[in-house]
Each structure stands twice: as structure tokens, then as C-alpha cells.
Design an enzyme around this catalytic site. Structure first.
Site, PDB file in Angstrom:
ATOM      1  N   LYS A   1      30.665 -23.275   0.452  1.00  0.00           N
ATOM      2  CA  LYS A   1      31.195 -24.497   1.067  1.00  0.00           C
ATOM      3  C   LYS A   1      32.035 -25.231   0.030  1.00  0.00           C
ATOM      4  O   LYS A   1      31.557 -25.566  -1.045  1.00  0.00           O
ATOM      5  CB  LYS A   1      30.049 -25.393   1.542  1.00  0.00           C
ATOM      6  CG  LYS A   1      30.485 -26.772   2.022  1.00  0.00           C
ATOM      7  CD  LYS A   1      29.294 -27.675   2.320  1.00  0.00           C
ATOM      8  CE  LYS A   1      29.723 -29.102   2.613  1.00  0.00           C
ATOM      9  NZ  LYS A   1      28.574 -30.007   2.821  1.00  0.00           N
TER      10      LYS A   1
ATOM     11  N   ASP B   1      34.182 -35.424   0.730  1.00  0.00           N
ATOM     12  CA  ASP B   1      33.582 -35.611   2.051  1.00  0.00           C
ATOM     13  C   ASP B   1      33.364 -37.092   2.344  1.00  0.00           C
ATOM     14  O   ASP B   1      32.409 -37.704   1.863  1.00  0.00           O
ATOM     15  CB  ASP B   1      32.243 -34.861   2.138  1.00  0.00           C
ATOM     16  CG  ASP B   1      31.611 -34.982   3.516  1.00  0.00           C
ATOM     17  OD1 ASP B   1      32.338 -35.331   4.467  1.00  0.00           O
ATOM     18  OD2 ASP B   1      30.404 -34.718   3.638  1.00  0.00           O
TER      19      ASP B   1
ATOM     20  N   LYS C   1      30.625 -41.960   6.327  1.00  0.00           N
ATOM     21  CA  LYS C   1      29.394 -42.180   5.576  1.00  0.00           C
ATOM     22  C   LYS C   1      29.218 -43.669   5.300  1.00  0.00           C
ATOM     23  O   LYS C   1      30.200 -44.396   5.098  1.00  0.00           O
ATOM     24  CB  LYS C   1      29.431 -41.425   4.240  1.00  0.00           C
ATOM     25  CG  LYS C   1      29.372 -39.922   4.366  1.00  0.00           C
ATOM     26  CD  LYS C   1      29.395 -39.260   3.001  1.00  0.00           C
ATOM     27  CE  LYS C   1      29.398 -37.754   3.128  1.00  0.00           C
ATOM     28  NZ  LYS C   1      28.125 -37.230   3.662  1.00  0.00           N
TER      29      LYS C   1
ATOM     30  N   ASP D   1      30.880 -32.061  -3.145  1.00  0.00           N
ATOM     31  CA  ASP D   1      30.578 -31.309  -1.932  1.00  0.00           C
ATOM     32  C   ASP D   1      31.244 -29.934  -1.901  1.00  0.00           C
ATOM     33  O   ASP D   1      31.145 -29.214  -0.909  1.00  0.00           O
ATOM     34  CB  ASP D   1      30.982 -32.123  -0.695  1.00  0.00           C
ATOM     35  CG  ASP D   1      30.041 -31.909   0.473  1.00  0.00           C
ATOM     36  OD1 ASP D   1      28.923 -31.408   0.253  1.00  0.00           O
ATOM     37  OD2 ASP D   1      30.421 -32.239   1.612  1.00  0.00           O
TER      38      ASP D   1
ATOM     39  N   ASP E   1      30.328 -35.521  10.170  1.00  0.00           N
ATOM     40  CA  ASP E   1      29.747 -35.433   8.833  1.00  0.00           C
ATOM     41  C   ASP E   1      28.852 -34.199   8.693  1.00  0.00           C
ATOM     42  O   ASP E   1      28.291 -33.962   7.634  1.00  0.00           O
ATOM     43  CB  ASP E   1      28.969 -36.717   8.499  1.00  0.00           C
ATOM     44  CG  ASP E   1      28.677 -36.853   7.012  1.00  0.00           C
ATOM     45  OD1 ASP E   1      29.413 -36.232   6.209  1.00  0.00           O
ATOM     46  OD2 ASP E   1      27.719 -37.551   6.643  1.00  0.00           O
TER      47      ASP E   1
ATOM     48  N   GLU F   1      30.016 -31.236   8.643  1.00  0.00           N
ATOM     49  CA  GLU F   1      31.239 -30.432   8.566  1.00  0.00           C
ATOM     50  C   GLU F   1      31.080 -29.153   7.765  1.00  0.00           C
ATOM     51  O   GLU F   1      31.793 -28.181   7.988  1.00  0.00           O
ATOM     52  CB  GLU F   1      32.373 -31.283   7.985  1.00  0.00           C
ATOM     53  CG  GLU F   1      32.455 -31.343   6.473  1.00  0.00           C
ATOM     54  CD  GLU F   1      31.228 -31.945   5.782  1.00  0.00           C
ATOM     55  OE1 GLU F   1      30.914 -31.534   4.665  1.00  0.00           O
ATOM     56  OE2 GLU F   1      30.569 -32.825   6.387  1.00  0.00           O
TER      57      GLU F   1
ATOM     58  N   ARG G   1      28.830 -26.890   7.747  1.00  0.00           N
ATOM     59  CA  ARG G   1      28.443 -25.734   8.564  1.00  0.00           C
ATOM     60  C   ARG G   1      29.625 -25.195   9.365  1.00  0.00           C
ATOM     61  O   ARG G   1      29.646 -24.018   9.721  1.00  0.00           O
ATOM     62  CB  ARG G   1      27.272 -26.107   9.466  1.00  0.00           C
ATOM     63  CG  ARG G   1      27.543 -27.173  10.494  1.00  0.00           C
ATOM     64  CD  ARG G   1      26.278 -27.811  11.038  1.00  0.00           C
ATOM     65  NE  ARG G   1      25.640 -28.657  10.025  1.00  0.00           N
ATOM     66  CZ  ARG G   1      24.492 -29.316  10.228  1.00  0.00           C
ATOM     67  NH1 ARG G   1      23.843 -29.201  11.370  1.00  0.00           N
ATOM     68  NH2 ARG G   1      23.981 -30.057   9.275  1.00  0.00           N
TER      69      ARG G   1
END
Length: 509
Positions: free
Chosen positions: A271, A276, A283, A294, A353, A355, A357
């Protein structure tokens, strides 16, 4: 990076800024560890007593500095705690030595040379100590005046320049191999740390891809980069959907290391959300400041593939870096949108959020098309896993119990705390969508396991797969400990390299 050398020199006559020795926590007070006999002799065998007088106990991570004995060319002795004294006939645990070396290396920032007289019972111990030194000496100063000109106005100290491992055997092939492996793995792990620590204004998906291309060229790795146009043509709806709100377009990078002697093939998927914000599902305040980390999963995968190439492992290792920046804008994916993934499945996005996956799903399916023997994905995926396991342990999930155990054992072997977690089937129903094939959110309780179940949907049939959720240990917001610095840690690099080594040796199953 700190230079590693093997030395047969005696501690008293070695020119260095410091001699590092180990001290254990014995039943009756501190005791001097093997490797420091010459130093203890110079104190007339009373070094343990001197250390105790200075307040040393031998506790793990403890550092005590004292003037070197008369006649030594090094002015200082640095005693580092090893923790409990091992039982009779037993040696020191590898992770204990690794952490002690890291603590000492960090304590010697600014020094030009240090001699490490820690216990080296065999060649592997030299590799462990060397690895600890290189990881512990790490610092990220690229954006500081002191880093650009160490010792100038900023007053910063440069990392330890050279570490000589005493008691090693410079002409012994096993010792040389152990130290060379340590250098390759540590250097690439530290490169992953650099990437994680780099501010997101300088590391967007395009910039990350450029770093990967340069490293691939240097180490003979085949590289392919899919930009927005190629991703659109290929139907990578997950990666495109996550990157849709950013001015910096997404990328999918494929790194391929091949060996003519390989009998096993592995795919590592990372990933790579270079920043993010949460997207439209923004967030809350206080959760954005460290979101440059991230992309730690992609950094780990990148570093592991390069390390495999540098080590010349007899296994084919492919890395997939799913890179995007998750930002809110008029073009961003909205909660309620449906994305058609690379696999053809549709996903209802209930939370932008969640994201990671989505980008991993496309990369997992792409990796599956090559039919590797096993796939491992690595991601800072869920806050839920941190609630379960804390900030220093990552989760291992898999579609095969034996493979999950093998990955867990590899992690523990190299000193990366991990824990096997289940994929409960009853949690899958929570991701049913009335609109699409699956939703990107399910039940709140067990959210880390729900994310694993989502990813499993995008692994090709019959392919062995494991998922590492490194959300906790990937970024250390506290103070440094052992060989772990503040900031990016490089978590999972050593696990992936070890898995590749096992595959090359035919021991992965």
C-alpha cells in the site's frame, strides 16, 4: 551509512573513539558479558563492580560511559545493558544483541569509530550485531541545516562513521557473508525509512515511482510503471478512484527480480498512499500529521525486492507498489460511489478513508494473474489493528494456516514482533452491498479483520496469500528504543527478505 569492518585486534591497542562492551543483569548485580575479557582484565577484573558503583544494573537498553583504563588507545568504554544473564551454556538471543548494538550506535552519534566487543559466539552473531549498528545509527536529517552540514550551526551530530566488530574473523567466509547480508538488508531498510520520513510535498506517487526506477536500474531489476493513462486503459478502478481527488496522479509500479536458479516465485504487494487526508471522509483534527507514513507498506516491499536482488537470492520476487494520494476535491471519489475494480468486481465506497484496501485490491489481482507461489501484501491498513495489538506488533492474516504460521515465525526470527490473526467468515456478510458486489466497509468491531476479508476477495483462486497490517509499528511517534528510531521504522522489510530467503532455500513449503 556507517561502515562495518571485522577485526581481530585486541581492544587495548585499537584506535577508536570508544570501546562498546555488553553488561548483563546477573543474580548478584551486573556481570561483564563475553567479548569484553580484555577490558575487564584492564580493570583488574573489577569492571562489574565499577559499573555497579556508577549505577549500572545491566538492564536492557541501559548505557553507561566510563573512562577507558590506562594504556587503552580509545578514551571511553561504553557499557550497554543486555538484560537478564542467559542460563548456563546458553548464548545471548539474537534480538538482544541487535538491540544492544543499536542502542550503543545511537549513543555514539558524532563519533568517527567505535569498536564493538559484544558477544560473538558464531558468524550469525556478527551479522546480528552489524545489523543492529546500522539500524541504530540511522538518522533522517535531510531537511535540517545540521544534516546538510553536520556539526555546523545546527549543532547536530552525524551518525557513527565506522564500527569495528571485535572477535570476528575477517577471513572466514561465514563471517563475511553474515556482515554483507546485514549491510544489504539494513541499507535497504534505511532507504525505506527515508521514504516514510520524506514529506508528502516531495514524495508524491510520481516521485516514489522515480525512486523505484532509479534503484531498479542500479540493481538489475526490471521495472514497469503504469501512469493514469495506462491505469485507465487497464481498468484499475480502485487505484484511480483513490487518486481521483489529487493533483498528483496515481501510479502502479511493478518491480521484478528474477534468478535463473529460482524454483519459487513470490509477489509482494505494498500500500503506497503517499498522503492520506481521508478524502471526502476527512480525517478529524489530530489524525493528519503523520499520514505521510501511509506508504510504509510500499516502501517495505520496494526495499525487500532490492535487498533480494542485492543478495542474489535464488527465488523470483516481484514487488507491486500501489501508489496514490488520497485528497478531497471536486473530482474526488464520494461516499456512495461505485468503483469497478481491475478484477471486474464492483465496490461501493462507503468511506473514502478506507482507501488502502481499494488500491491493494487492484494490485493483488494484478499480482494474481502471474500465478506466483505466494503473495504477501503489506499495509498500514487499519487503526482497529492498533487497538488490538498496540504500536509495536503487526498482524498476520492469511488464507492458509500453515503459511500464516511460516510468515509469523519468519517475523519473530528476524526480530519483528507479529501476531497471527483470524479471518472469521461471519464478518464477511457485513460487507454485502445492495448496489455493488461488495462494500469497502463492514462491521466496526473487528475492523482489522474485516479489511483482511475484503482483500481476500481479490486474491486469485488457489493462490496462497498473507496480509500484514503494519499500522502500529510502521511509524514510531514516541522516543527511540533499541535500534528503532523516532519516525519511519522500516517494519516488515526484514520479514519479507527472510520469507524470500526461505523460499530460495526450499524451506517455505
Amino acid at each position: 551509512m556507517t561502515a562495518l569492518t571485522l577485526s581481530t585486534a585486541a581492544a587495548p591497542g585499537l584506535r577508536a573513539d570508544a570501546i562498546v562492551i555488553g553488561v548483563a543483569k546477573g543474580a548478584k548485580g551486573p556481570s561483564v558479558a563475553p567479548g569484553a575479557e580484555a577490558v575487564d582484565k584492564a580493570y583488574d577484573g573489577r569492571l562489574a563492580g565499577v559499573l555497579e558503583t556508577l549505577g549500572a544494573s545491566g538492564a536492557e537498553g541501559e548505557v553507561t560511559k566510563l573512562p577507558a583504563p590506562s594504556g587503552f588507545k580509545a578514551p571511553v568504554v561504553v557499557a550497554v545493558g543486555l538484560g537478564a544473564e542467559p542460563g548456563k551454556g546458553a548464548g545471548y538471543d539474537a534480538e538482544v544483541l541487535r538491540r544492544a548494538a543499536g542502542v550503543a550506535a545511537r549513543a555514539l552519534a558524532g563519533a568517527k569509530k567505535a569498536a564493538f566487543a559484544l558477544p560473538l559466539a558464531e558468524a550469525d552473531d556478527a551479522g546480528v550485531v552489524g545489523e543492529g549498528v546500522l539500524l541504530g545509527a540511522y538518522s533522517f536529517d535531510a531537511y535540517k541545516e545540521s544534516g546538510r552540514d553536520a556539526g555546523a550551526k545546527g549543532g547536530g551530530k552525524a551518525p557513527l562513521a565506522e564500527a569495528a566488530l571485535l572477535g570476528a574473523k575477517p577471513r572466514d567466509k561465514a563471517y563475511k557473508a553474515a556482515v554483507e547480508r546485514a549491510a544489504a538488508v539494513a541499507e535497504e531498510l534505511n532507504r525505506a525509512r527515508d521514504l516514510v520520513n520524506t514529506p508528502p510535498n516531495d514524495l508524491n506517487p510520481e516521485a516514489f515511482a522515480a525512486v523505484a526506477q532509479a534503484a531498479a536500474k542500479e540493481h538489475g531489476i526490471k521495472v514497469q510503471v503504469l501512469d493514469e493513462k495506462a491505469l485507465t486503459k487497464g481498468g484499475y478502478g480502485g487505484i484511480l478512484g483513490v487518486g481521483a481527488g489529487s493533483a498528483s496522479g496515481p501510479r502502479l509500479v511493478k518491480l521484478s527480480y528474477t534468478s535463473p536458479k529460482a524454483k519459487k516465485s513470490l509477489a509482494f504487494v505494498g500500500k503506497g498512499i503517499t498522503y492520506d487526508s481521508g478524502g471526502i471522509s476527512l480525517k478529524p483534527a489530530g489524525h493528519n500529521e503523520t499520514m505521510k507514513c501511509d506508504m510504509a507498506g510500499a516502501a517495505a516491499v520496494f526495499a525487500a525486492v532490492v535487498a533480494a536482488a542485492r543478495l542474489g537470492l535464488e527465488a523470483n520476487v516481484t514487488g507491486w507498489l500501489a501508489l496514490a494520494e488520497n485528497m478531497p476535491s471536486g473530482s474526488a471519489t464520494r461516499p456512495g460511489d461505485v468503483l469497478r475494480m481491475y478484477s471486474g468486481k464492483t465496490v461501493e465506497v462507503l468511506n473514502t478513508d478506507a482507501e488502502g484496501r481499494l488500491v491493494l485490491a487492484d494490485a493483488l489481482w494484478a499480482a494474481s494473474q502471474e500465478k506466483p507461489d505466494a503473495i504477501i501484501d503489506v499495509a498500514t491498513l487499519t487503526g482497529a489493528i492498533m487497538l488490538a495489538l498496540g504500536s509495536r506488533t503487526y498482524a498476520v492474516m492469511a488464507n492458509d494456516d500453515a503459511f500464516r504460521s511460516a510468515v509469523h515465525e519468519a517475523a519473530e526470527e528476524v526480530g519483528e514482533p507479529a501476531w497471527p490473526m483470524p479471518l472469521p467468515e461471519h464478518l464477511r456478510k457485513g460487507m454485502d452491498s445492495p448496489t455493488a458486489d461488495i462494500a469497502n466497509m463492514g462491521e466496526r468491531m473487528g475492523g482489522g479483520l474485516v479489511a483482511g476479508l475484503f482483500l481476500r476477495e481479490f486474491v486469485g483462486e488457489g493462490i496462497t496469500w498473507a496480509h500484514l497490517d503494519i499500522a502500529g509499528p510502521a511509524f514510531n511517534e514516541g522516543g527511540p528504543f533499541g535500534y528503532t528510531p523516532k519516525g519511519g521504522t522500516g517494519t516488515a522489510v526484514r520479514t519479507l527478505v527472510r520469507v524470500a530467503e526461505l523460499a530460495a532455500a526450499g524451506e517455505l513449503g
